[in-house]
Design a protein around this motif. Structure first.
Motif, PDB file in Angstrom:
ATOM      1  N   VAL A  69       0.830  -1.210   0.000  1.00  0.00           N
ATOM      2  CA  VAL A  69       0.000   0.000   0.000  1.00  0.00           C
ATOM      3  C   VAL A  69       0.864   1.260   0.000  1.00  0.00           C
ATOM      4  O   VAL A  69       0.536   2.256  -0.654  1.00  0.00           O
ATOM      5  CB  VAL A  69      -1.042  -0.005   1.144  1.00  0.00           C
ATOM      6  N   ILE A  70       1.994   1.231   0.672  1.00  0.00           N
ATOM      7  CA  ILE A  70       2.883   2.404   0.666  1.00  0.00           C
ATOM      8  C   ILE A  70       3.508   2.592  -0.713  1.00  0.00           C
ATOM      9  O   ILE A  70       3.536   3.706  -1.238  1.00  0.00           O
ATOM     10  CB  ILE A  70       3.963   2.291   1.761  1.00  0.00           C
ATOM     11  N   LEU A  71       3.973   1.497  -1.310  1.00  0.00           N
ATOM     12  CA  LEU A  71       4.579   1.611  -2.640  1.00  0.00           C
ATOM     13  C   LEU A  71       3.560   2.080  -3.679  1.00  0.00           C
ATOM     14  O   LEU A  71       3.877   2.886  -4.554  1.00  0.00           O
ATOM     15  CB  LEU A  71       5.194   0.286  -3.066  1.00  0.00           C
ATOM     16  N   ARG A  72       2.325   1.617  -3.571  1.00  0.00           N
ATOM     17  CA  ARG A  72       1.305   1.956  -4.562  1.00  0.00           C
ATOM     18  C   ARG A  72       0.685   3.336  -4.302  1.00  0.00           C
ATOM     19  O   ARG A  72       0.626   4.180  -5.193  1.00  0.00           O
ATOM     20  CB  ARG A  72       0.216   0.885  -4.555  1.00  0.00           C
ATOM     21  N   ASP A  73       0.200   3.565  -3.082  1.00  0.00           N
ATOM     22  CA  ASP A  73      -0.599   4.761  -2.809  1.00  0.00           C
ATOM     23  C   ASP A  73       0.210   5.966  -2.345  1.00  0.00           C
ATOM     24  O   ASP A  73      -0.252   7.091  -2.468  1.00  0.00           O
ATOM     25  CB  ASP A  73      -1.687   4.443  -1.781  1.00  0.00           C
ATOM     26  N   VAL A  74       1.402   5.744  -1.831  1.00  0.00           N
ATOM     27  CA  VAL A  74       2.253   6.860  -1.404  1.00  0.00           C
ATOM     28  C   VAL A  74       3.278   7.173  -2.492  1.00  0.00           C
ATOM     29  O   VAL A  74       3.408   8.314  -2.932  1.00  0.00           O
ATOM     30  CB  VAL A  74       2.953   6.561  -0.057  1.00  0.00           C
ATOM     31  N   HIS A  75       3.986   6.131  -2.944  1.00  0.00           N
ATOM     32  CA  HIS A  75       5.045   6.332  -3.939  1.00  0.00           C
ATOM     33  C   HIS A  75       4.551   6.213  -5.377  1.00  0.00           C
ATOM     34  O   HIS A  75       5.317   6.460  -6.310  1.00  0.00           O
ATOM     35  CB  HIS A  75       6.196   5.371  -3.678  1.00  0.00           C
ATOM     36  N   GLU A  81       5.986  -2.716 -11.023  1.00  0.00           N
ATOM     37  CA  GLU A  81       7.153  -2.229 -10.284  1.00  0.00           C
ATOM     38  C   GLU A  81       7.161  -2.796  -8.865  1.00  0.00           C
ATOM     39  O   GLU A  81       8.211  -3.218  -8.351  1.00  0.00           O
ATOM     40  CB  GLU A  81       7.156  -0.696 -10.235  1.00  0.00           C
ATOM     41  N   ILE A  82       5.993  -2.826  -8.237  1.00  0.00           N
ATOM     42  CA  ILE A  82       5.873  -3.366  -6.877  1.00  0.00           C
ATOM     43  C   ILE A  82       6.244  -4.847  -6.868  1.00  0.00           C
ATOM     44  O   ILE A  82       6.995  -5.306  -5.999  1.00  0.00           O
ATOM     45  CB  ILE A  82       4.447  -3.153  -6.332  1.00  0.00           C
ATOM     46  N   CYS A  83       5.743  -5.582  -7.830  1.00  0.00           N
ATOM     47  CA  CYS A  83       6.041  -7.013  -7.916  1.00  0.00           C
ATOM     48  C   CYS A  83       7.534  -7.256  -8.085  1.00  0.00           C
ATOM     49  O   CYS A  83       8.098  -8.167  -7.464  1.00  0.00           O
ATOM     50  CB  CYS A  83       5.272  -7.648  -9.072  1.00  0.00           C
TER      51      CYS A  83
END
Length: 116
Positions: A69-75, A81-83
């Motif tokens: 959630v931090i990588l997706r919604d903040v960054h 990219e997250i995967c």
């Protein structure tokens, strides 16, 4: 880090849905349905409290959910990219993101409903 969600709590509390004997089983109950939050001065004044609440709720999330959630919604990273960063599948990323957002939404709903 467990990614499959097995043994964890449901993403949304079951009591927020109508039972199997209801005319509309599985639909939201009147009290369980997501609510539109008020806007205006009061909401603006509470924004600091809400940021603090979200920070605390993020810390309570399992590490995998918190990371996604931090990588997706903040960054604002893409799912791919997250995967790549976390070494997980697209399916795992979507499940973790859904679970994390549901938990954060529940924390916010509880705050706005005076439960927290």
């Amino acid at each position: 880090m467990r990614l499959d969600g097995k043994g964890s709590e449901p993403a949304v509390a079951p009591h927020r849905f109508r039972g199997k004997n209801d005319k509309h089983p599985g639909h939201w109950t009147d009290l369980g349905a997501p609510q539109i939050w008020p806007s205006g001065t009061e909401t603006t004044q509470a924004s600091g409290e809400i940021r603090e609440l979200l920070a605390e709720a993020l810390l309570l999330l399992p590490e995998a959910q918190r990371s996604v959630v931090i990588l997706r919604d903040v960054h604002r990273l893409t799912t791919h990219e997250i995967c790549h960063i976390l070494g997980i599948t697209v399916t795992d990323a979507r499940i973790l993101l859904n679970q994390a957002r549901a938990a954060l939404r529940t924390a916010l709903d509880d705050y706005h409903n005076g439960v927290a």
